[in-house]
Design a protein around this motif. Sequence first.
Motif, PDB file in Angstrom:
ATOM      1  N   ILE A 117       1.019  -5.088  -2.707  1.00  0.00           N
ATOM      2  CA  ILE A 117       1.262  -5.401  -1.285  1.00  0.00           C
ATOM      3  C   ILE A 117       2.730  -5.127  -0.959  1.00  0.00           C
ATOM      4  CG2 ILE A 117       1.236  -7.265   0.449  1.00  0.00           C
ATOM      5  CD1 ILE A 117      -1.000  -8.584  -1.227  1.00  0.00           C
ATOM      6  N   LEU A 124      -0.741 -12.903   4.258  1.00  0.00           N
ATOM      7  CA  LEU A 124      -1.794 -12.144   3.575  1.00  0.00           C
ATOM      8  C   LEU A 124      -3.162 -12.609   4.071  1.00  0.00           C
ATOM      9  CD1 LEU A 124      -2.922 -10.207   1.441  1.00  0.00           C
ATOM     10  CD2 LEU A 124      -2.628 -12.020  -0.263  1.00  0.00           C
ATOM     11  N   PHE A 223      -0.692  -8.465   6.485  1.00  0.00           N
ATOM     12  CA  PHE A 223      -1.273  -7.482   5.568  1.00  0.00           C
ATOM     13  C   PHE A 223      -2.697  -7.940   5.257  1.00  0.00           C
ATOM     14  CE2 PHE A 223      -2.419  -5.433   1.662  1.00  0.00           C
ATOM     15  CZ  PHE A 223      -1.939  -4.144   1.829  1.00  0.00           C
ATOM     16  N   TYR A 225      -6.334  -7.454   3.035  1.00  0.00           N
ATOM     17  CA  TYR A 225      -7.194  -6.901   1.995  1.00  0.00           C
ATOM     18  C   TYR A 225      -8.630  -7.132   2.463  1.00  0.00           C
ATOM     19  CZ  TYR A 225      -4.102  -5.735  -1.963  1.00  0.00           C
ATOM     20  OH  TYR A 225      -3.194  -5.144  -2.806  1.00  0.00           O
TER      21      TYR A 225
END
Length: 262
Positions: A117, A124, A223, A225
């Motif tokens: 990252i 996150l 960010f 995922y």
Amino acid sequence: MKDIPVGFTAGRVIKRIEWAQHLFSLVVEVPANAYPSPAFIAGQFSKLALVNGQGEWVRRAYSMVNNPTLKKQNLILEFLVIEIPQGQLTPLLAHLQAGNTIYVGTQPSGFMTVDEIPDSAIDLWMLSTGTGIGPFLSILEEVEQCQKFEHLVLVHAVRTKEELVYKDKIIEMMKTYQGKLRYVPIVSREVEQGALQGRIPELLKSEQLSAAAHVTLTPEHSFFYLCGNPNMVHDTRDTLESMGYQKHLRSESGQFSFENYW
Ligand SMILES: Cc1cc2nc3c(=O)[nH]c(=O)nc-3n(C[C@H](O)[C@H](O)[C@H](O)COP(=O)(O)OP(=O)(O)OC[C@H]3O[C@@H](n4cnc5c(N)ncnc54)[C@H](O)[C@@H]3O)c2cc1C
Ligand SMILES: NC(=O)c1ccc[n+]([C@@H]2O[C@H](COP(=O)([O-])OP(=O)(O)OC[C@H]3O[C@@H](n4cnc5c(N)ncnc54)[C@H](OP(=O)(O)O)[C@@H]3O)[C@@H](O)[C@H]2O)c1
């Protein structure tokens, strides 16, 4: 017995957890000396293999739900599995009980890890469907490493409420993280109190996800995922791009990355 395939070791199921019909976890112990040190990075996957009725090896990728844990000479690996009734391996895995042998890959891999990252990420977001929550639980077990984020948002989308797995573990983690970890369950095919209803892309776009997490989305700080159903990954990618986020590459920093499960 057939020879164990290269890159695999014999492990033993030490525990089985039933979550729902067709949804279970297997805790497996393998000899630690078959693995590098550390054996894997939280967020990575390994392989499980068994011999089918025709005497052929069937092997598939499975993410570890835990972080590398040693018990004496053994490494403990935990996997969350959904049975695909017409699948080749999962109906065999579904029969396993404590004490049974399972063959486990000795070269875990994958790039959905915290060290991939970019440093600019402050919050996150871990967006998952079904068993795609597994690698995020592994990442969250690395408490020290995750402290660098201001917020950790774990989003878990499932069809029915009984598939909201590892709730007790998540509650414990929320205590450990003292407010940093936000958990947003989504149940798409039932009404469940305390959970959102719908699908991740629409809930992102309508800002219901950020409202439920009490975390603001910005291309500068966030960010993402994405992990699980490839259709979710595809639709969420489109949504994120329409909102001004870009795929993260090692060569060009972006705001999201993903792992498709099939
Ligand atoms: C990196 C990675 C990590 C993975 N981690 C996990 C994990 O932690 N837990 C887990 O349960 N699975 C995980 N998978 C999926 C797993 O590898 C198998 O594909 C899955 O268990 C089905 O195996 P099977 O042999 O029973 O079915 P197969 O015989 O391989 O597949 C039958 C059909 O089902 C489709 N299919 C495969 N998986 C799914 C699914 N989950 N839902 C709906 N359709 C599917 C396939 O496209 C295929 O058409 C992961 C896959 C990858 C690539
Ligand atoms: N879950 C079960 O009850 C069950 C039982 C037996 C076997 N299985 C097998 O296991 C496989 C995987 O099950 P699963 O429950 O993990 O299935 P899944 O179909 O991946 O559903 C998990 C979540 O992802 C959502 N989703 C699906 N497509 C999406 C998209 N394009 N964008 C955003 N979100 C999306 C679903 O919403 P929607 O509900 O809106 O689709 C659901 O909330 C099934 O295909 C089946 O073969 C499942």
